[in-house]
Scaffold this motif. Structure first.
Motif, PDB file in Angstrom:
ATOM      1  N   ASN A   1      43.250  69.233 -30.084  1.00  0.00           N
ATOM      2  CA  ASN A   1      42.096  70.754 -29.624  1.00  0.00           C
ATOM      3  C   ASN A   1      41.161  70.763 -31.078  1.00  0.00           C
ATOM      4  O   ASN A   1      40.764  71.244 -31.843  1.00  0.00           O
ATOM      5  N   ILE A   2      39.651  69.838 -30.178  1.00  0.00           N
ATOM      6  CA  ILE A   2      38.557  69.631 -30.912  1.00  0.00           C
ATOM      7  C   ILE A   2      37.481  70.858 -30.449  1.00  0.00           C
ATOM      8  O   ILE A   2      37.964  71.553 -29.181  1.00  0.00           O
ATOM      9  N   ARG A   3      37.084  71.439 -31.239  1.00  0.00           N
ATOM     10  CA  ARG A   3      36.405  72.757 -31.341  1.00  0.00           C
ATOM     11  C   ARG A   3      34.845  71.637 -30.905  1.00  0.00           C
ATOM     12  O   ARG A   3      34.730  70.705 -31.500  1.00  0.00           O
TER      13      ARG A   3
ATOM     14  N   TYR B   1      38.093  59.422 -32.765  1.00  0.00           N
ATOM     15  CA  TYR B   1      38.100  59.055 -34.083  1.00  0.00           C
ATOM     16  C   TYR B   1      37.739  60.565 -34.548  1.00  0.00           C
ATOM     17  O   TYR B   1      38.016  60.650 -36.541  1.00  0.00           O
ATOM     18  N   ASN B   2      38.104  61.562 -34.448  1.00  0.00           N
ATOM     19  CA  ASN B   2      37.991  62.944 -34.598  1.00  0.00           C
ATOM     20  C   ASN B   2      39.402  63.048 -35.379  1.00  0.00           C
ATOM     21  O   ASN B   2      40.633  62.475 -35.241  1.00  0.00           O
ATOM     22  N   LYS B   3      39.645  64.148 -36.372  1.00  0.00           N
ATOM     23  CA  LYS B   3      40.891  64.790 -36.716  1.00  0.00           C
ATOM     24  C   LYS B   3      41.168  65.889 -36.004  1.00  0.00           C
ATOM     25  O   LYS B   3      41.109  66.202 -35.108  1.00  0.00           O
ATOM     26  N   PRO B   4      42.816  66.151 -35.355  1.00  0.00           N
ATOM     27  CA  PRO B   4      43.313  66.693 -34.802  1.00  0.00           C
ATOM     28  C   PRO B   4      42.679  68.397 -35.479  1.00  0.00           C
ATOM     29  O   PRO B   4      42.518  68.740 -36.939  1.00  0.00           O
ATOM     30  N   ASN B   5      42.696  69.196 -34.740  1.00  0.00           N
ATOM     31  CA  ASN B   5      42.129  70.611 -35.637  1.00  0.00           C
ATOM     32  C   ASN B   5      40.546  70.624 -35.129  1.00  0.00           C
ATOM     33  O   ASN B   5      39.765  71.311 -36.644  1.00  0.00           O
TER      34      ASN B   5
END
Length: 384
Positions: free
Chosen positions: A255-257, A288-292
């Motif tokens: 769910n990456i914007r 390596y991103n965080k959820p949302n």
């Protein structure tokens, strides 16, 4: 014998001997000419006056000369020959003495160069990274020694990087092969395997083969040269839209914007290579991103360059790792990278592609907060 085959000391000596010979011959010729002009004087001519005679006519009357010093006697031919002979002998003596002194002085002046050459000759495969001694003087020899030491340091880094790369590449290539071999041996050593066990073994072997194939392709792309004929100008917005559509599944899973500001910005280069470079950066930004979380892509066009920034709200990179993340096979957290499917070549490929286009890539990160990659690419008229 060629002059170029002589030592520098002998060449300097011969050059100085030639200069002395020309100077002495010129001085001797000038001295002989001056001596002949000075010592061969013209005879005095009597002068006449006028006075009246008995009949009133004017008659010339010699004027008695004013007493003057007796002029020197003209130099004879024998004396001139003796003068020239003595001058020639003196010139030869000056040339011989000057040449000898030049040879000694040149040897002393070139001693630091000779010592440096001797030290360099002692360097072989057993002490390849040995530094030479820098003389205390501030002359050209000292600067040459410093330059040589800097070159040795760069060679050492290059050899160590190559050795490190070869070891890591062998390890990365051996790991999937070893996994496939182990899986096959397990199937062969046990009881007659069932159909499900065959399917599991084939599926595991296929995954390792795909990983091996991807790794080999990445290695080839790292060393691939840029095809100048394939370079062209294209819209940055279209390129990133294509990449994001390929990564759509990963974006949805976390769910990456995406926030993109790429209007009216064009890029110049080989589209396929730049596609791979930016795809690797965006893949890491998602992985390596965080959820949302979110990813921001911006592009700014300057007179000679175009700056593209890819920033994410991910886990960040520790400060002591920032200068190493572009090295091949380097992973900040090897266990996490292995879990996420990373091989450690993505950033290396991106940097290699950007460098082939004459650009630069930099990174800024804060652990647990964000990471931003900034890429500078030259425009069409300024690309090397």
């Amino acid at each position: 014998m060629r002059i170029s085959s002589l030592s520098l000391r002998l060449r300097l000596t011969l050059l100085m001997a030639l200069i002395l010979t020309i100077a002495c011959i010129s001085l001797m010729a000038a001295s002989i000419y001056a001596a002949r002009v000075v010592y061969v004087l013209p005879q005095p001519v009597p002068e006449f006056g006028i006075e009246a005679g008995r009949g009133g006519e004017l008659l010339p009357v010699p004027i008695p000369p004013v007493p003057v010093p007796v002029p020197p006697v003209p130099v004879s031919t024998e004396q001139q020959i003796d003068f020239a002979s003595i001058g020639f002998l003196c010139a030869m003596l000056i040339i011989a003495i000057g040449t000898g002194i030049t040879y000694l002085v040149a040897g002393k002046a070139l001693k630091p160069v000779t010592d440096l050459s001797t030290e360099i000759e002692k360097i072989d495969e057993h002490n390849l990274y040995r530094q030479v001694q820098v003389p205390p003087s501030k002359d050209e020899v000292a600067r040459l020694s410093l330059s040589f030491n800097r070159m040795i340091h760069k060679l050492e880094k290059a050899f160590l990087a190559h050795k490190h790369f070869s070891a890591n590449a062998a390890h990365e290539l051996r790991t999937p092969l070893a996994a496939m071999m182990a899986r096959i041996e397990v199937v062969q050593l046990g009881d007659p395997p069932t159909l499900e066990e065959y399917e599991e073994a084939l599926d595991d072997t296929r995954k390792n083969a795909e990983r091996l194939s991807t790794l080999i392709q990445d290695l080839l792309k790292m060393n691939a040269d840029m095809n100048r004929a394939a370079c062209g100008t294209f819209a940055a917005k279209e390129l990133f839209q294509t990449i994001l559509s390929e990564l759509g599944g990963e974006l949805l899973s976390k769910n990456i914007r995406i926030e993109a500001r790429l209007e009216d910005v064009s890029l110049y280069g080989e589209r396929n290579l730049l596609h791979r470079a930016f795809s690797n950066l965006l893949h890491n930004a998602i992985k390596y991103n965080k959820p949302n979380g979110s990813i921001r892509i911006t592009a700014v066009h300057h007179s000679d360059t175009t700056q593209i920034t890819i920033a994410d709200t991910g886990i960040g990179i520790p400060e002591d790792h920032l200068d190493k993340i572009f090295e091949p096979f380097y992973c900040v957290d090897k266990s996490r990278s292995r879990e996420l499917g990373g091989s450690g070549l993505g950033l290396s490929i991106s940097k290699a592609v950007i460098a082939k286009h004459g650009g630069e890539i930099q990174v800024q990160s804060e652990t647990g907060v964000a990471t931003a990659f900034s890429i500078q690419l030259p425009n069409a008229r300024s690309i090397p």
